[in-house]
Design a protein around this motif. Structure first.
Motif, PDB file in Angstrom:
ATOM      1  N   UNK A 355       0.822  -1.212   0.000  1.00 60.18           N
ATOM      2  CA  UNK A 355       0.000   0.000   0.000  1.00 60.18           C
ATOM      3  C   UNK A 355       0.849   1.252   0.000  1.00 60.18           C
ATOM      4  N   UNK A 356       1.939   1.238   0.779  1.00 55.42           N
ATOM      5  CA  UNK A 356       2.864   2.375   0.764  1.00 55.42           C
ATOM      6  C   UNK A 356       3.451   2.574  -0.626  1.00 55.42           C
ATOM      7  N   UNK A 357       3.811   1.471  -1.262  1.00 62.70           N
ATOM      8  CA  UNK A 357       4.418   1.567  -2.588  1.00 62.70           C
ATOM      9  C   UNK A 357       3.412   2.071  -3.618  1.00 62.70           C
ATOM     10  N   UNK A 358       2.168   1.586  -3.535  1.00 64.88           N
ATOM     11  CA  UNK A 358       1.133   2.050  -4.457  1.00 64.88           C
ATOM     12  C   UNK A 358       0.897   3.544  -4.292  1.00 64.88           C
ATOM     13  N   UNK A 359       0.902   4.017  -3.040  1.00 64.09           N
ATOM     14  CA  UNK A 359       0.686   5.446  -2.793  1.00 64.09           C
ATOM     15  C   UNK A 359       1.870   6.259  -3.305  1.00 64.09           C
ATOM     16  N   UNK A 360       3.086   5.751  -3.126  1.00 60.09           N
ATOM     17  CA  UNK A 360       4.267   6.436  -3.654  1.00 60.09           C
ATOM     18  C   UNK A 360       4.187   6.541  -5.175  1.00 60.09           C
ATOM     19  N   UNK A 361       3.796   5.464  -5.838  1.00 60.96           N
ATOM     20  CA  UNK A 361       3.689   5.503  -7.297  1.00 60.96           C
ATOM     21  C   UNK A 361       2.610   6.481  -7.745  1.00 60.96           C
ATOM     22  N   UNK A 362       1.526   6.561  -6.993  1.00 63.80           N
ATOM     23  CA  UNK A 362       0.474   7.513  -7.348  1.00 63.80           C
ATOM     24  C   UNK A 362       0.981   8.945  -7.236  1.00 63.80           C
ATOM     25  N   UNK A 363       1.677   9.250  -6.145  1.00 66.52           N
ATOM     26  CA  UNK A 363       2.105  10.629  -5.903  1.00 66.52           C
ATOM     27  C   UNK A 363       3.345  11.021  -6.692  1.00 66.52           C
ATOM     28  N   UNK A 364       4.217  10.049  -6.996  1.00 68.44           N
ATOM     29  CA  UNK A 364       5.465  10.378  -7.678  1.00 68.44           C
ATOM     30  C   UNK A 364       5.382  10.105  -9.176  1.00 68.44           C
ATOM     31  N   UNK A 365       4.886   8.916  -9.550  1.00 69.55           N
ATOM     32  CA  UNK A 365       4.781   8.556 -10.964  1.00 69.55           C
ATOM     33  C   UNK A 365       3.452   8.973 -11.570  1.00 69.55           C
ATOM     34  N   UNK A 366       2.485   9.300 -10.698  1.00 67.35           N
ATOM     35  CA  UNK A 366       1.121   9.632 -11.121  1.00 67.35           C
ATOM     36  C   UNK A 366       0.495   8.481 -11.906  1.00 67.35           C
ATOM     37  N   UNK A 367       0.701   7.262 -11.354  1.00 63.51           N
ATOM     38  CA  UNK A 367       0.069   6.054 -11.875  1.00 63.51           C
ATOM     39  C   UNK A 367      -0.691   5.405 -10.721  1.00 63.51           C
ATOM     40  N   UNK A 368      -1.978   5.152 -10.938  1.00 59.62           N
ATOM     41  CA  UNK A 368      -2.817   4.558  -9.895  1.00 59.62           C
ATOM     42  C   UNK A 368      -2.900   3.052 -10.083  1.00 59.62           C
ATOM     43  N   UNK A 369      -2.654   2.313  -8.999  1.00 58.28           N
ATOM     44  CA  UNK A 369      -2.795   0.859  -8.971  1.00 58.28           C
ATOM     45  C   UNK A 369      -3.341   0.493  -7.591  1.00 58.28           C
ATOM     46  N   UNK A 370      -3.637  -0.789  -7.375  1.00 62.62           N
ATOM     47  CA  UNK A 370      -4.335  -1.181  -6.149  1.00 62.62           C
ATOM     48  C   UNK A 370      -3.458  -2.099  -5.298  1.00 62.62           C
ATOM     49  N   UNK A 371      -3.394  -1.773  -4.030  1.00 61.80           N
ATOM     50  CA  UNK A 371      -2.682  -2.564  -3.035  1.00 61.80           C
ATOM     51  C   UNK A 371      -3.192  -4.000  -3.022  1.00 61.80           C
ATOM     52  N   UNK A 372      -2.279  -4.962  -3.094  1.00 60.35           N
ATOM     53  CA  UNK A 372      -2.678  -6.366  -3.112  1.00 60.35           C
ATOM     54  C   UNK A 372      -3.346  -6.854  -1.851  1.00 60.35           C
ATOM     55  N   UNK A 373      -3.200  -6.141  -0.735  1.00 59.34           N
ATOM     56  CA  UNK A 373      -3.860  -6.562   0.499  1.00 59.34           C
ATOM     57  C   UNK A 373      -5.365  -6.638   0.315  1.00 59.34           C
ATOM     58  N   UNK A 374      -5.902  -5.795  -0.558  1.00 56.06           N
ATOM     59  CA  UNK A 374      -7.340  -5.811  -0.827  1.00 56.06           C
ATOM     60  C   UNK A 374      -7.770  -7.127  -1.466  1.00 56.06           C
ATOM     61  N   UNK A 375      -6.826  -7.846  -2.061  1.00 56.66           N
ATOM     62  CA  UNK A 375      -7.104  -9.115  -2.736  1.00 56.66           C
ATOM     63  C   UNK A 375      -6.590 -10.306  -1.930  1.00 56.66           C
ATOM     64  N   UNK A 376      -6.212 -10.050  -0.676  1.00 55.70           N
ATOM     65  CA  UNK A 376      -5.688 -11.118   0.163  1.00 55.70           C
ATOM     66  C   UNK A 376      -4.233 -11.433  -0.080  1.00 55.70           C
ATOM     67  N   UNK A 377      -3.502 -10.558  -0.793  1.00 59.40           N
ATOM     68  CA  UNK A 377      -2.098 -10.802  -1.143  1.00 59.40           C
ATOM     69  C   UNK A 377      -1.286  -9.541  -0.836  1.00 59.40           C
ATOM     70  N   UNK A 378      -0.897  -9.337   0.429  1.00 61.18           N
ATOM     71  CA  UNK A 378      -0.292  -8.069   0.842  1.00 61.18           C
ATOM     72  C   UNK A 378       1.083  -7.780   0.276  1.00 61.18           C
ATOM     73  N   UNK A 379       1.705  -8.737  -0.401  1.00 65.51           N
ATOM     74  CA  UNK A 379       3.012  -8.478  -1.018  1.00 65.51           C
ATOM     75  C   UNK A 379       2.901  -8.008  -2.462  1.00 65.51           C
ATOM     76  N   UNK A 380       1.685  -7.856  -2.960  1.00 67.53           N
ATOM     77  CA  UNK A 380       1.476  -7.610  -4.388  1.00 67.53           C
ATOM     78  C   UNK A 380       0.763  -6.286  -4.653  1.00 67.53           C
ATOM     79  N   UNK A 381       0.791  -5.890  -5.916  1.00 67.73           N
ATOM     80  CA  UNK A 381       0.030  -4.739  -6.406  1.00 67.73           C
ATOM     81  C   UNK A 381      -0.636  -5.159  -7.719  1.00 67.73           C
TER      82      UNK A 381
END
Length: 407
Positions: A355-381
């Motif tokens: 989730x931290x990495x997804x937020x960093x990519x959103x704010x720095x790269x301006x690319x939105x993706x979804x934290x894998x924890x929402x899918x039961x896989x907290x190591x993934x995006x």
């Protein structure tokens, strides 16, 4: 603040709504829109939505339906001719023999899933969910007061749960199993052999039902789609869920369906009768036209999705921290990004989670993706590949540049 407004705290709401999580795919899309509203060029790869327009012949059918007077309430399980067309499709394409009485048309496949869970699960019943899973499965089980038992498929097995793992998780309280194939979020597809082994476990446990989510059926890059209900000795244990949103690019039309033995279909119809009643009349006529028009438009979209998958895999091979299996269907990639955990952003923030990495990519790269924890896989995006080729090239170029800043 008035006395009355002061009482409107979370404790004022029901326990069930306080316990429920917001859909993380919708939450990330919301954050992306907020940045877009500030004039920032965000590439949104968070939403599971085809970027194609609904085929013209389907839109034309909706216009005709309105002119022909299809503007009234509809039967709760759907128009009879649509249910017959779905039954015909299931026989023709999936070798599944059902009658219209076995079909319930709902306001999207999501409602069909919820109807089935609410119709089968009592408080304390265990529901085995193959993970990674679609975000709403666990919340539906929670709403039904069931207990989710998560089974995580190994990355080395393309995130697919094995029959042996499934059988080991069964307890006397196991009532239901839920999975998707092709899978959202991984794109994994169960083979005939793998489903046959799972079917053998179910045959030994006739008290367990299965919800087989096949909404991505048409978006399949391996050639054969196998429905679990094809295994005759467990057919009555299977509830097959499908719809029109992905294969026909009809997301906004909200038409899905389930096929199940008569008693389960009747229970789902009863549940739906007290929640929404029948699905939109015009959308049902459009869905009928979609089935009558065949799979040509769907197949054309699949070839575009295949090309985009290959394009993205070519891009991410240069991102050393991504471990990315090759998806066999759907329109996502689901890399393990745990190699970045513990690294630090240029601003001094430590990346502790996906989730931290997804937020960093959103704010720095301006690319939105979804934290894998929402899918039961907290190591993934999860990244959607349902975007134009040039957008995908730009997005993963930005991502690589941003990740290179971590240390």
């Amino acid at each position: 603040m008035s006395a009355s407004s002061a009482t409107l705290t979370p404790s004022f709401l029901s326990d069930r709504i306080n316990a429920m999580q917001e859909s993380q795919t919708i939450a990330m899309a919301k954050k992306a829109r907020e940045l877009m509203a500030q004039g920032i060029d965000v590439i949104n790869l968070s939403f599971g939505e085809p970027d194609f327009q609904t085929p013209q012949y389907i839109r034309d059918a909706a216009k005709v339906a309105m002119d022909e007077g299809y503007t009234k309430y509809t039967p709760v399980p759907g128009y009879l001719d649509l249910r017959q067309a779905i039954a015909d499709k299931l026989l023709r394409e999936n070798q599944l023999a059902y009658k219209p009485e076995n079909i319930v048309v709902s306001t999207g496949a999501k409602q069909a899933l919820a109807n089935a869970v609410m119709s089968l699960i009592n408080a304390g019943d265990e529901v085995i969910v193959f993970a990674p899973y679609w975000v709403s499965y666990e919340e539906m089980v929670k709403l039904a007061e069931g207990k989710t038992v998560t089974l995580m498929g190994a990355l080395e097995n393309d995130y697919k749960v094995t029959a042996a793992e499934f059988e080991a998780a069964i307890t006397p309280r196991t009532k239901l199993v839920m999975y998707s194939s092709p899978c959202n979020p991984t794109g994994s597809v169960f083979s005939r052999e793998e489903l046959g082994e799972i079917a053998a476990v179910l045959a030994r446990n006739p008290q367990i039902h299965v919800i087989a989510d096949e909404i991505y059926e048409y978006i399949n890059f391996v050639g054969e789609h196998v429905s679990l209900a094809q295994f005759a000795d467990i057919k009555d244990q299977v509830i097959t869920v499908n719809g029109f949103s992905k294969g026909y690019a009809m997301t906004g039309w909200r038409v899905g369906y389930l096929a199940a033995r008569k008693e389960i279909a009747a229970a789902c119809e009863k549940m739906q009768s007290q929640i929404t009643s029948g699905t939109c009349s015009v959308a049902q006529r459009a869905a009928l036209a979609a089935l009558q028009g065949g799979r040509t438009s769907a197949d054309e979209m699949v070839e575009a999705y295949r090309r985009r998958r290959d394009l993205v895999l070519d891009q991410v091979k240069d991102i050393k921290g991504f471990k990315t299996p090759t998806p066999s269907g759907a329109f996502y990639i689901f890399p393990d990004v745990s190699a970045y955990f513990g690294q630090t952003t240029p601003g001094g923030e430590v990346i502790r989670t996906a989730g931290d990495l997804a937020l960093f990519m959103l704010n720095d790269a301006h690319v939105a993706a979804v934290d894998g924890a929402a899918f039961g896989a907290p190591n993934c995006i999860r990244f959607s590949t349902a975007a134009a080729d040039e957008k995908l090239r730009e997005a993963f170029g930005r991502i690589k540049a941003s990740l290179d800043k971590l240390s």
